[in-house]
Design a protein around this motif. Structure first.
Motif, PDB file in Angstrom:
ATOM      1  N   MET A   1       0.993  -1.265   0.064  1.00 38.36           N
ATOM      2  CA  MET A   1      -0.067   0.097   0.027  1.00 38.36           C
ATOM      3  C   MET A   1       0.893   1.303  -0.022  1.00 38.36           C
ATOM      4  N   GLU A   2       0.611   1.988  -0.778  1.00 37.91           N
ATOM      5  CA  GLU A   2       1.607   3.345  -1.064  1.00 37.91           C
ATOM      6  C   GLU A   2       0.817   4.514  -0.658  1.00 37.91           C
ATOM      7  N   ALA A   3       1.341   5.373  -0.129  1.00 33.19           N
ATOM      8  CA  ALA A   3       0.462   6.721   0.268  1.00 33.19           C
ATOM      9  C   ALA A   3       0.394   7.660  -0.749  1.00 33.19           C
ATOM     10  N   ASN A   4      -0.568   8.243  -0.865  1.00 31.07           N
ATOM     11  CA  ASN A   4      -0.676   9.571  -2.119  1.00 31.07           C
ATOM     12  C   ASN A   4      -0.168  10.644  -1.399  1.00 31.07           C
ATOM     13  N   ASP A  24      -5.922  11.079   4.982  1.00 36.80           N
ATOM     14  CA  ASP A  24      -4.756  10.176   4.490  1.00 36.80           C
ATOM     15  C   ASP A  24      -5.361   9.548   3.118  1.00 36.80           C
ATOM     16  N   TYR A  26      -4.181   7.153  -0.200  1.00 37.39           N
ATOM     17  CA  TYR A  26      -3.564   5.766  -0.766  1.00 37.39           C
ATOM     18  C   TYR A  26      -3.893   5.474  -2.257  1.00 37.39           C
ATOM     19  N   GLN A  38      -8.160   7.132  -5.796  1.00 36.23           N
ATOM     20  CA  GLN A  38      -7.601   6.830  -4.592  1.00 36.23           C
ATOM     21  C   GLN A  38      -8.272   6.404  -3.503  1.00 36.23           C
ATOM     22  N   ALA A 143      -3.379  -0.147   6.267  1.00 36.54           N
ATOM     23  CA  ALA A 143      -3.282  -1.157   5.313  1.00 36.54           C
ATOM     24  C   ALA A 143      -4.367  -2.301   5.285  1.00 36.54           C
ATOM     25  N   VAL A 146      -7.278  -0.723   3.363  1.00 35.29           N
ATOM     26  CA  VAL A 146      -7.347  -0.625   1.900  1.00 35.29           C
ATOM     27  C   VAL A 146      -7.323  -1.932   1.217  1.00 35.29           C
TER      28      VAL A 146
END
Length: 271
Positions: A1-4, A24, A26, A38, A143, A146
């Motif tokens: 999982m990558e944050a935006n 937040d 992602y 997102q 995480a 998501v």
């Protein structure tokens, strides 16, 4: 999982809101990137404090959320979106690309424009199971949330629809090309008739091409005002496709709730 890490657009009165909740963002996995812009998670703790009205200037997107009071699907909101935050809570949201929600249901998206409906009424029992799975997680387990969202979407992965990519290209053109001020400009650039374009937007996006153009220009204006940039109402009005600034100011106030000048004063961003 990558944050935006991009700054969220459309959050009104951001300096104040930042003290009331966290937001937040992602990035979706590659197999879902064509549909999901997102994921977002909002958390707040206002225990012992007065409730707070969060305000957002929405994009032309459909959102699916899991909130303390249920799971919901929200169509494109044509005016300012407000939500009352009180006590404490967490919301998980899926923000679909404009035009990318339709393949999951096969129902014209304009059916939900301006409405919020229970996700169960759209997706059946699967939405209830998804809600329960998300709520069983610790509120700090971003995480896990998501992952549950992506598992739900993968279980309903639609067949390829070329219109989704076409609409995404149109949306990107609208965002980046200020010379686009009306449906005729889009139709000409993408070799479509205006009528075909309008039908496509009604079915996939839920609002008219003109509405999308004006919303993205208005989001740009709001960003500039938040950043404290000097304002030039005639210039802003022209960039939004208005013939005079009085109509621009009237529409800004009808959507945001205050005049542009009052919005600047409220945020302490006057220069």
């Amino acid at each position: 999982m990558e944050a935006n890490l991009k700054k969220p657009r459309g959050v009104l009165n951001e300096p104040v809101q930042r003290s009331k909740f966290t937001l937040d963002l992602y990035i979706p996995s590659p197999d879902l990137e064509a549909y999901v812009e997102q994921y977002w998670i909002v958390k707040w703790d206002l225990t012992g404090q007065e409730p707070y009205m969060s305000e957002v200037l929405p994009h032309p997107s459909v959102h699916m959320t899991v909130e303390p009071d249920g799971a919901w699907v929200t169509g494109v909101v044509e005016r300012k979106f407000t939500r009352k935050l009180q006590n404490s809570g967490v919301v998980l949201g899926i923000k679909f690309h404009p035009g990318a929600f339709y393949p999951f249901t096969g129902i014209p998206v304009q059916r939900w424009t301006g409405q919020t409906v229970r996700a169960e009424d759209v997706f059946g029992a699967d939405a209830v199971a998804y809600e329960h799975a998300v709520k069983s997680l610790d509120s700090n387990d971003a995480a896990g949330m998501v992952t549950q969202a992506e598992t739900f979407l993968r279980g309903r992965m639609p067949a390829h629809d070329p219109a989704v990519a076409e609409i995404r290209g149109i949306i990107e053109a609208i965002k980046n090309d200020r010379s686009i001020t009306g449906a005729q400009d889009i139709a000409r650039q993408f070799h479509l008739s205006v009528r075909m374009l309008q039908r496509m937007f009604g079915k996939y996006v839920g609002v008219s091409p003109k509405w999308v153009i004006q919303r993205f220009r208005l989001l740009e204006v709001a960003d500039k005002l938040e950043e404290g940039q000097p304002w030039n109402w005639p210039q802003f009005a022209a960039e939004l496709g208005y013939y005079d600034q009085s109509h621009f100011i009237k529409d800004f106030k009808s959507i945001v709730g205050v005049s542009p000048e009052q919005y600047v004063r409220n945020n302490g961003t006057g220069t």
